[in-house]
Design an enzyme around this catalytic site. Sequence first.
Site, PDB file in Angstrom:
ATOM      1  N   ASP A 187      -1.008   2.374 -10.683  1.00 16.91           N
ATOM      2  CA  ASP A 187      -0.788   3.156  -9.368  1.00 16.91           C
ATOM      3  C   ASP A 187      -1.514   2.535  -8.266  1.00 16.91           C
ATOM      4  O   ASP A 187      -2.726   2.170  -8.336  1.00 16.91           O
ATOM      5  CB  ASP A 187      -1.554   4.657  -9.453  1.00 16.91           C
ATOM      6  CG  ASP A 187      -1.111   5.420  -8.367  1.00 16.91           C
ATOM      7  OD1 ASP A 187      -0.490   4.682  -7.266  1.00 16.91           O
ATOM      8  OD2 ASP A 187      -1.451   6.696  -8.302  1.00 16.91           O
TER       9      ASP A 187
ATOM     10  N   ARG B 114      -1.165   2.780  -4.939  1.00 15.85           N
ATOM     11  CA  ARG B 114      -0.970   3.383  -3.640  1.00 15.85           C
ATOM     12  C   ARG B 114      -2.339   3.649  -3.126  1.00 15.85           C
ATOM     13  O   ARG B 114      -3.385   3.569  -3.814  1.00 15.85           O
ATOM     14  CB  ARG B 114      -0.437   4.716  -3.651  1.00 15.85           C
ATOM     15  CG  ARG B 114       1.005   4.939  -4.107  1.00 15.85           C
ATOM     16  CD  ARG B 114       1.455   6.222  -4.535  1.00 15.85           C
ATOM     17  NE  ARG B 114       0.811   6.937  -5.669  1.00 15.85           N
ATOM     18  CZ  ARG B 114       1.158   7.904  -6.123  1.00 15.85           C
ATOM     19  NH1 ARG B 114       2.002   8.884  -5.435  1.00 15.85           N
ATOM     20  NH2 ARG B 114       0.494   8.596  -7.221  1.00 15.85           N
TER      21      ARG B 114
END
Length: 463
Positions: free
Chosen positions: A139, A141
């Site tokens: 991930d 982000r």
Amino acid sequence: MGEQARTAPRRVERVADTRLPTDHATFRMTAYRDDTGMDHVVLSLGVSDDDGPDLPPPLVRVHSECLTGDALGSRRCDCGEQLQQALHLLARTGRGAVVYARGHEGRAIGLGEKLRAYALQDRGVDTVDANLALGHPADARTYDHCAAMLLDLGMRRVRLLSSNPAKELALSALGIEVVERVPLVVPDREENAFYLATKRTRMGHDEADQDEWEQLLAGRIPASGELGHRYGDLNRADGPLVLAQLGQSLDGFIASRTGDAAFVTGEQDREHLHRLRALVDAVVVGAATVACDDPRLTVRAVRGSNPVRVVLDPRGVTPADASVLTDGAAPTLWVLGGDTPVGPVGEHVEVLRWPDDGPMEPRAVLDLLASRGLHRVLVEGGGRLVSAFVRAGAVDRLYLTTAPVLIGDGVPGLRVAGEDLLSDALRPPARRYQLGDDMVTELDLRRRGAVPSALAADVPDAS
């Protein structure tokens, strides 16, 4: 990454502020550009830049851009359904925001790389290992620009709509106080069950809530099941919603001629009534019903929160010892006509004065409730009150339960104005289901067409 880099939101510039009408509501839409040149938007409702600290924290969804899910309706993920559910819940609560974060495609690896990861998943690799195999983090982000947009809009304290605990931690580190995390879980589908299971087992997302009733209480629509079939459409309806319910005999009476109404319909119908109460903001009854039956108007047969109880009393006939005025079980609005005197009431009771002592026009009643944030309303009784709302064209959906009993004479149930021709009679779309020995007929009055003038006239006393 240093402490300053983790806790200082990225600089953003507000570039536009406008309105966006949608199927859910008309939102304020604010556009931002971050310091990399990426544009983002925030859809908000019921919040303004100068909101004071005394207001309740808004419900906020930070949603990662997903072209395949949001725009194309992909079932490989849950993104599109989560976005629509977030907008629906925002419209229902009336206060909050959806931050649409661009640059988050594929957990920030980009659209092309996400599709390459899809190709690996087609061969049985899970979503985490697919990203890792392509040389990306599981991930990638970051949420600094999201925090900056929330802070710019004055939303420092929020109720975060997310099933991802990591998102709460990231925003908290960036100066956003998350006072509550509200899970956002949509039902698994065959096409995304493996993907969602991976998010829960390997990325710590909340487990799916498969209980139909809990999903309905949370504003979601169960993918299957009897309760989802019966009540799911109520959560599909955005904006104001007015329901009405009556239980009556086959020959159209809600009580005997002595007023005995215990009980016309059976226990399963009473459970159905409690489910309707749990799915609305307010339940409305006339004072005559309170005087005769002393109803509690609470949710007891099922899980759920009690609605606000509203007693329409044009002539001040509600007994001082009525349960709704004395038990403190739920907030109660006692709508009194004219200058009717009133004695001491419990702290849970608020007395509202109607301008006169005549009939309370149904649409004016709904306007009064809407002004107090009560948009989902159940009109429960008695027969004259429900009939008045139906005749005024103010009811969206009517639940009429008939019991296999013949009373012969008594207190009438539903009554609408008579028609000379059957072709002029109301024939709304209907569906039926059995509850024990009783039959529920659900009438969709929103789709019945224009209300004939004879129906709109002569609205009876709403008590």
